[in-house]
Design an enzyme around this catalytic site. Structure first.
Site, PDB file in Angstrom:
ATOM      1  N   ILE A 190      95.153  25.425  -7.035  1.00 42.65           N
ATOM      2  CA  ILE A 190      95.156  26.793  -7.562  1.00 42.65           C
ATOM      3  C   ILE A 190      93.768  27.161  -8.082  1.00 42.65           C
ATOM      4  O   ILE A 190      93.105  26.343  -8.724  1.00 42.65           O
ATOM      5  CB  ILE A 190      96.178  26.912  -8.716  1.00 42.65           C
ATOM      6  CG1 ILE A 190      97.579  26.562  -8.214  1.00 42.65           C
ATOM      7  CG2 ILE A 190      96.143  28.287  -9.363  1.00 42.65           C
ATOM      8  CD1 ILE A 190      98.593  26.343  -9.316  1.00 42.65           C
ATOM      9  N   CYS A 191      93.364  28.419  -7.838  1.00 41.72           N
ATOM     10  CA  CYS A 191      92.157  28.967  -8.456  1.00 41.72           C
ATOM     11  C   CYS A 191      92.378  30.453  -8.705  1.00 41.72           C
ATOM     12  O   CYS A 191      93.517  30.915  -8.743  1.00 41.72           O
ATOM     13  CB  CYS A 191      90.908  28.706  -7.605  1.00 41.72           C
ATOM     14  SG  CYS A 191      90.829  29.657  -6.087  1.00 41.72           S
ATOM     15  N   ARG A 192      91.316  31.213  -8.839  1.00 39.10           N
ATOM     16  CA  ARG A 192      91.457  32.640  -9.140  1.00 39.10           C
ATOM     17  C   ARG A 192      91.925  33.422  -7.917  1.00 39.10           C
ATOM     18  O   ARG A 192      92.852  34.213  -7.997  1.00 39.10           O
ATOM     19  CB  ARG A 192      90.138  33.212  -9.654  1.00 39.10           C
ATOM     20  CG  ARG A 192      90.233  34.672 -10.093  1.00 39.10           C
ATOM     21  CD  ARG A 192      88.895  35.206 -10.554  1.00 39.10           C
ATOM     22  NE  ARG A 192      87.949  35.355  -9.452  1.00 39.10           N
ATOM     23  CZ  ARG A 192      87.885  36.429  -8.648  1.00 39.10           C
ATOM     24  NH1 ARG A 192      88.685  37.447  -8.841  1.00 39.10           N
ATOM     25  NH2 ARG A 192      86.996  36.476  -7.681  1.00 39.10           N
ATOM     26  N   MET A 206      95.445  33.011  -8.668  1.00 37.12           N
ATOM     27  CA  MET A 206      96.050  33.612  -9.856  1.00 37.12           C
ATOM     28  C   MET A 206      96.023  35.144  -9.799  1.00 37.12           C
ATOM     29  O   MET A 206      96.800  35.798 -10.472  1.00 37.12           O
ATOM     30  CB  MET A 206      95.359  33.112 -11.125  1.00 37.12           C
ATOM     31  CG  MET A 206      95.616  31.636 -11.422  1.00 37.12           C
ATOM     32  SD  MET A 206      97.376  31.218 -11.589  1.00 37.12           S
ATOM     33  CE  MET A 206      97.772  32.037 -13.143  1.00 37.12           C
ATOM     34  N   GLY A 229      91.894  31.891  -4.405  1.00 41.24           N
ATOM     35  CA  GLY A 229      92.275  31.042  -3.279  1.00 41.24           C
ATOM     36  C   GLY A 229      91.084  30.437  -2.554  1.00 41.24           C
ATOM     37  O   GLY A 229      91.237  29.557  -1.728  1.00 41.24           O
TER      38      GLY A 229
END
Length: 98
Positions: free
Chosen positions: A62-64, A90, A66
């Site tokens: 997971i990141c901000r 996210m 993708g």
């Protein structure tokens, strides 16, 4: 690269599935809100902390947005890990955060 949408991850969590999620964002981003139960390993630390991961466990990255999680997914796949990139990151997450 295997991928899953944020909505699919949310549905699995709401169904009671146990997911192993690694958030590769920076500390300040995680502090602004993250999915309950994540393990925080910033992308820049992934190589040195790879020993904390188990090749028999499937991880959702997971990141901000993708992008960073996509790089992390590609790196870990290359090393023989079972990983899934959460597309949209996210920014696409509609579930609860802490």
């Amino acid at each position: 690269m295997t991928a899953m949408t944020a909505k699919e991850v949310q549905q699995k969590l709401e169904a009671g599935e146990t997911l192993h999620m690694i958030d590769v964002r920076e500390q300040f981003e995680v502090e602004e809100g993250h999915i309950k139960g994540i393990t925080h390993i910033p992308l820049g630390e992934l190589e040195e902390r790879i020993g904390e991961l188990d090749k028999n466990t499937e991880y959702i990255m997971i990141c901000r947005s993708g992008a960073r999680s996509g790089r992390a997914t590609a790196y870990l796949e290359e090393k023989g890990y079972k990983v899934i990139n959460m597309t949209g990151g996210m920014m696409s997450w509609e579930g609860e955060t802490i």
